[in-house]
Design an enzyme around this catalytic site. Structure first.
Site, PDB file in Angstrom:
ATOM      1  N   SER A   1      29.484  65.008  48.905  1.00 25.72           N
ATOM      2  CA  SER A   1      30.365  65.297  50.027  1.00 25.72           C
ATOM      3  C   SER A   1      30.652  64.053  50.868  1.00 25.72           C
ATOM      4  O   SER A   1      29.886  63.097  50.887  1.00 25.72           O
ATOM      5  CB  SER A   1      29.714  66.373  50.901  1.00 25.72           C
ATOM      6  OG  SER A   1      30.390  66.491  52.125  1.00 25.72           O
TER       7      SER A   1
ATOM      8  N   ASP B   1      37.392  76.481  57.720  1.00 24.12           N
ATOM      9  CA  ASP B   1      37.067  77.092  56.425  1.00 24.12           C
ATOM     10  C   ASP B   1      35.586  77.034  56.050  1.00 24.12           C
ATOM     11  O   ASP B   1      35.139  77.768  55.181  1.00 24.12           O
ATOM     12  CB  ASP B   1      37.889  76.428  55.307  1.00 24.12           C
ATOM     13  CG  ASP B   1      37.592  74.929  55.172  1.00 24.12           C
ATOM     14  OD1 ASP B   1      36.781  74.399  55.945  1.00 24.12           O
ATOM     15  OD2 ASP B   1      38.200  74.295  54.288  1.00 24.12           O
ATOM     16  N   HIS B   2      34.807  76.176  56.700  1.00 28.69           N
ATOM     17  CA  HIS B   2      33.432  75.936  56.250  1.00 28.69           C
ATOM     18  C   HIS B   2      32.384  76.830  56.915  1.00 28.69           C
ATOM     19  O   HIS B   2      31.270  76.954  56.398  1.00 28.69           O
ATOM     20  CB  HIS B   2      33.051  74.476  56.516  1.00 28.69           C
ATOM     21  CG  HIS B   2      33.382  73.548  55.386  1.00 28.69           C
ATOM     22  ND1 HIS B   2      34.648  73.427  54.862  1.00 28.69           N
ATOM     23  CD2 HIS B   2      32.605  72.689  54.684  1.00 28.69           C
ATOM     24  CE1 HIS B   2      34.638  72.533  53.893  1.00 28.69           C
ATOM     25  NE2 HIS B   2      33.412  72.078  53.758  1.00 28.69           N
TER      26      HIS B   2
ATOM     27  N   ARG C   1      31.049  71.736  42.345  1.00 27.44           N
ATOM     28  CA  ARG C   1      29.715  71.124  42.380  1.00 27.44           C
ATOM     29  C   ARG C   1      28.641  72.142  42.042  1.00 27.44           C
ATOM     30  O   ARG C   1      28.763  73.320  42.355  1.00 27.44           O
ATOM     31  CB  ARG C   1      29.426  70.539  43.771  1.00 27.44           C
ATOM     32  CG  ARG C   1      30.301  69.353  44.052  1.00 27.44           C
ATOM     33  CD  ARG C   1      29.751  68.449  45.133  1.00 27.44           C
ATOM     34  NE  ARG C   1      30.616  67.274  45.181  1.00 27.44           N
ATOM     35  CZ  ARG C   1      31.193  66.811  46.277  1.00 27.44           C
ATOM     36  NH1 ARG C   1      30.985  67.399  47.431  1.00 27.44           N
ATOM     37  NH2 ARG C   1      31.967  65.756  46.217  1.00 27.44           N
TER      38      ARG C   1
ATOM     39  N   ARG D   1      30.495  64.029  54.012  1.00 25.97           N
ATOM     40  CA  ARG D   1      29.931  64.256  55.349  1.00 25.97           C
ATOM     41  C   ARG D   1      29.277  63.007  55.933  1.00 25.97           C
ATOM     42  O   ARG D   1      28.321  62.456  55.423  1.00 25.97           O
ATOM     43  CB  ARG D   1      28.956  65.436  55.333  1.00 25.97           C
ATOM     44  CG  ARG D   1      27.689  65.234  54.568  1.00 25.97           C
ATOM     45  CD  ARG D   1      26.947  66.550  54.385  1.00 25.97           C
ATOM     46  NE  ARG D   1      27.711  67.465  53.544  1.00 25.97           N
ATOM     47  CZ  ARG D   1      27.138  68.359  52.723  1.00 25.97           C
ATOM     48  NH1 ARG D   1      25.833  68.463  52.653  1.00 25.97           N
ATOM     49  NH2 ARG D   1      27.877  69.154  51.985  1.00 25.97           N
TER      50      ARG D   1
ATOM     51  N   ASP E   1      36.908  65.354  53.925  1.00 27.69           N
ATOM     52  CA  ASP E   1      36.238  66.183  52.931  1.00 27.69           C
ATOM     53  C   ASP E   1      36.429  65.490  51.586  1.00 27.69           C
ATOM     54  O   ASP E   1      37.516  64.971  51.297  1.00 27.69           O
ATOM     55  CB  ASP E   1      36.830  67.593  52.896  1.00 27.69           C
ATOM     56  CG  ASP E   1      36.003  68.531  52.040  1.00 27.69           C
ATOM     57  OD1 ASP E   1      35.217  69.324  52.606  1.00 27.69           O
ATOM     58  OD2 ASP E   1      36.124  68.479  50.798  1.00 27.69           O
TER      59      ASP E   1
END
Length: 755
Positions: A643, A95-96, A448, A645, A160
């Protein structure tokens, strides 16, 4: 038929026993959060009560979910673990990596072409290790999980930060880094400090323009971006039961913006209706049988102050629609005060773009409420003044709303439908603008709105609101417009006013889809080969990080003293850098390029002590690494906010940064640093931040006796020959100290699997 039904049956079969053991161990009534946590202890039945915010606890999550940008690094790590298959049900969601530029079909085709190497890698790894694979175009991870995998009383982790979306169906769902996901997929316990509990009692009922999104916008204003750190937020009360399951998901999703570990609602009639509507009546039936365990005890909700660390009460009947921003999701404005705030702060009143959808607000209910406003624009002869985009959350929702005519309604008012992907929300947006640095305003229904997040422009003032408020603002093109009270001049010169939005929780004809986008893994993955081209610029097999050398760290240079907010977007930007998420060395070229240097108030410009010259952060760090000189990164409050990440932790580790010294950490980032064998420490006295000078050399002492709860010492050697010395804190427990010594948690896993 639901996925992994046998696993869910096993979870429910043990619930009564696990909850009874927890009651006995704690000697009290239980919140829903406590029931789920104690029901998922890796040791089995609870033997003792755990201290909130104190005890580290090992859990056994039911499943793992990964999005494509983070899955690359998570699975590259898992490949080193030595297991033939994942130990728990796991999924990958593409999806990213889809950039929003023209429209859904064209953008998706482009993404499949330019990302083919990554998609092929993820598909083959999924095939080999028994992982469900959701193809590009299937939808955003959190919406797909809510529709297919979330179940009341379950526990999952996801790579995520908005994984808590599944809390809308009563699941404890927590955002983590890829190393945590790797542990759980490898069959190891997952460690979490037992969270504090924030209870939010909702009374009354939403009406008119107010939506579920306004609940979390209000809460963000109350708790701020770090008010939920170390806590799980549990919603309860008559108001909570009146909300749709997807509305609850919206609230839990954006709970990441208050720093909460996760957020959750109890199982109720709305939950059961959503499960049945998404063809999971079998799960609803199982949940009904243990329903008493899928909500907090009555005594808890009758006297919440006795059971929660903090209690907030919100009357939904009195709640106003909110608009939050700019530049931070916790700057909350009731709609009645927003126009005044825009004028007094000098924010651009002209609205250039309105964007709805994303993982936070793309349910059938959201789309129908927004479409009811869009239809009024056409019916009342209003011309849309701002650009307007729609991002469906999944192919299931997209197909259904197209069938029911709502996408056509948006197109009639000038809207552009984008692919079922994250798109503009994460900076994957080729924005149409004549000046990418112009001061301007946009409004979204995303979660965000940090500076530069959506379009890379530090002067874009991004505001957050519900989809229906965003739609009304896009039609008006003016941030001083109040859709609840003001009129607009239509193409006929008439003054017209919007009627209240109307929505439908779930489609009257039921959900429909031709191809949801799911690909099951191979029955036998042992013959599947996962190939990574050594010349690839996008994928790179990992090398283990070096173990700690067994000494104190001395002679470290200052890489950067970051000023103010330093999120994971500042540390490791998304947008165009997403393409390197599977190549650690290449993506490390974005390390800290968004952070503001305290000494020159400039991004990506730090002093190289070897040359005396200023240059980019990554290049400067690479020079230090080439000369075998370790460095320190210094930061402010809530460092690593945003995030999940883990690249923000892996990049400094890879390039030779030895320690991160800050006033305070965001939870996920601190855990990610620990997992990678990095030293993450905090000032015992935050005023010591001011003692750090640009030319300092650091010694970090006490590592040879590194122990839980024992402070370390930092010695600053200033250029003029003077020194400063102060204590620093850490939160490492015994196991995490072993991660540090071994050079990372994965090094320990590899040894365990080999033996």
């Amino acid at each position: 038929m639901a996925f992994d039904l046998d696993m869910i049956k096993k979870v429910y079969d043990r619930y009564s026993t696990r909850v009874a053991a927890a009651r006995k161990a704690t000697g009290k009534h239980l919140t829903l959060t406590e029931k789920i946590l104690y029901a998922h202890l890796s040791e089995g039945d609870a033997k003792k009560a755990f201290g909130r915010g104190v005890d580290y606890v090992d859990f056994a999550p039911d499943r793992v979910a990964m999005q494509d940008a983070t899955a690359q690094m998570a699975l590259l790590q898992f490949m080193q673990a030595g297991r033939p298959q994942v130990a728990v049900p796991s999924t990958v969601h593409c999806d990213h990596l889809i950039q929003a530029k023209v429209g859904a079909d064209t953008d998706l085709a482009t993404a499949k072409d330019v990302n083919s190497e990554v998609y092929d890698f993820l598909a083959s790894v999924s095939d080999k290790y028994g992982i469900g694979f959701w193809k590009p175009g299937a939808g955003i991870i959190h919406q797909v999980v809510l529709e297919n995998y979330a179940f009341p009383g379950g526990m999952m982790i996801g790579t995520d930060s908005h994984t808590p979306n599944a809390g809308g169906l009563g699941m404890i769902a927590i955002g983590v880094g890829g190393a945590d996901a790797c542990d759980v997929m490898a069959g190891l316990p997952w460690e979490l400090k037992f969270p504090k509990l924030i209870g939010i009692k909702l009374t009354g009922k939403l009406s008119g323009w107010t939506s579920a999104k306004d609940v979390i916008l209000k809460v963000a204003g109350i708790l701020t971006v770090k008010g939920g750190t170390g806590a799980i937020v549990e919603y309860f009360g008559e108001g909570a039961r009146s909300l749709s399951a997807t509305g609850k998901g919206t609230i839990c999703n954006m709970g990441a913006e208050i720093g909460a570990t996760t957020s959750i609602f109890g199982y109720d009639e709305k939950s059961a209706a959503y499960l049945k509507g998404t063809k999971r009546a079998d799960i609803a039936e199982l949940a009904d049988a243990v329903a008493e365990h899928l909500t907090g005890d009555e005594e808890v909700y009758a006297n919440p102050e006795q059971y929660f660390d903090q209690v907030i009460e919100i009357n939904l009947s009195e709640l106003e629609p909110h608009v939050n921003g700019p530049f931070t999701p916790d700057l909350a404005w009731p709609i009645s005060k927003f126009a005044t705030a825009v004028k007094e702060n000098g924010w651009p009143t002209k609205l250039e773009v309105g964007l709805i959808g994303s993982c936070t607000n793309s349910s059938y209910e959201d789309i129908t409420r927004s479409a009811s406003i869009a239809k009024q624009a056409t019916d009342k002869h209003l011309k849309t003044k701002a650009e307007f985009t729609i991002t469906p959350g999944s192919e299931l929702v997209r197909y259904t709303v197209e069938r029911d005519g709502y996408l056509g309604t948006f197109e009639d008012m000038g809207g552009v439908v984008l692919a079922n992907a994250c798109g503009p929300c994460i900076g994957q947006w080729a924005r149409h603008t004549d000046d990418p640095t112009r001061k301007n305003s946009i409004i979204t229904s995303f979660n965000r709105n940090f500076a530069k997040r959506q379009d890379g422009n530090p002067n874009t003032h991004a505001f957050v609101a519900s989809p229906e408020i965003v739609t009304a603002f896009a039609i008006a093109g003016d941030l001083t417009f109040n859709p609840l009270t003001d009129t607009l001049t239509n193409e006929r010169g008439e003054q017209v006013k919007f009627d209240e939005p109307e929505g439908i929780e779930m489609p009257l004809k039921g959900y429909a889809v031709q191809d949801a986008g799911y690909q099951a893994p191979a029955e036998d993955g042992s013959q599947v080969n996962v190939i990574v081209d050594p010349k690839s610029s996008r994928l790179q097999l990992l090398e283990p990080f070096a173990a700690w050398e067994g000494t104190d760290l001395k002679g470290l240079k200052l890489l950067i003293k970051a000023k103010g907010k330093c999120t994971t977007d500042h540390i490791s930007m998304a947008g165009p850098w997403l393409k390197f998420r599977g190549h650690l060395d290449n993506i490390s070229n974005n390390m800290l390029i968004g952070a503001i240097n305290y000494f020159n108030n400039t991004a990506d410009s730090v002093k190289n002590e070897l040359t005396g010259e200023y240059g980019p952060v990554p290049a400067t760090q690479r020079d230090y690494k080439a000369h075998n000189i370790g460095t320190v990164v210094v930061g402010d409050e809530n460092y690593g906010e945003g995030s999940s990440r883990e690249h923000a932790a892996m990049e400094p580790r890879h390039l030779g940064v030895r320690a991160i010294l800050v006033k305070s950490f965001a939870r996920i980032h601190e855990t990610n640093l620990k997992k990678q064998g990095m030293l993450g420490i905090t000032f015992a006295d935050s005023n010591d931040y001011d003692k750090i000078q640009e030319d300092d050399t650091f010694d970090i002492l006490g590592l040879t006796t590194f122990a839980p709860g024992k402070q370390l010492t930092v010695v600053l050697h200033h250029k003029d020959g003077s020194t400063d010395q102060f204590a620093v804190n850490h939160t490492y427990n015994a196991q995490q100290i072993e991660w540090f010594k071994a050079g990372g948690a994965l090094n320990i896993i590899r040894k365990q699997m080999a033996s």
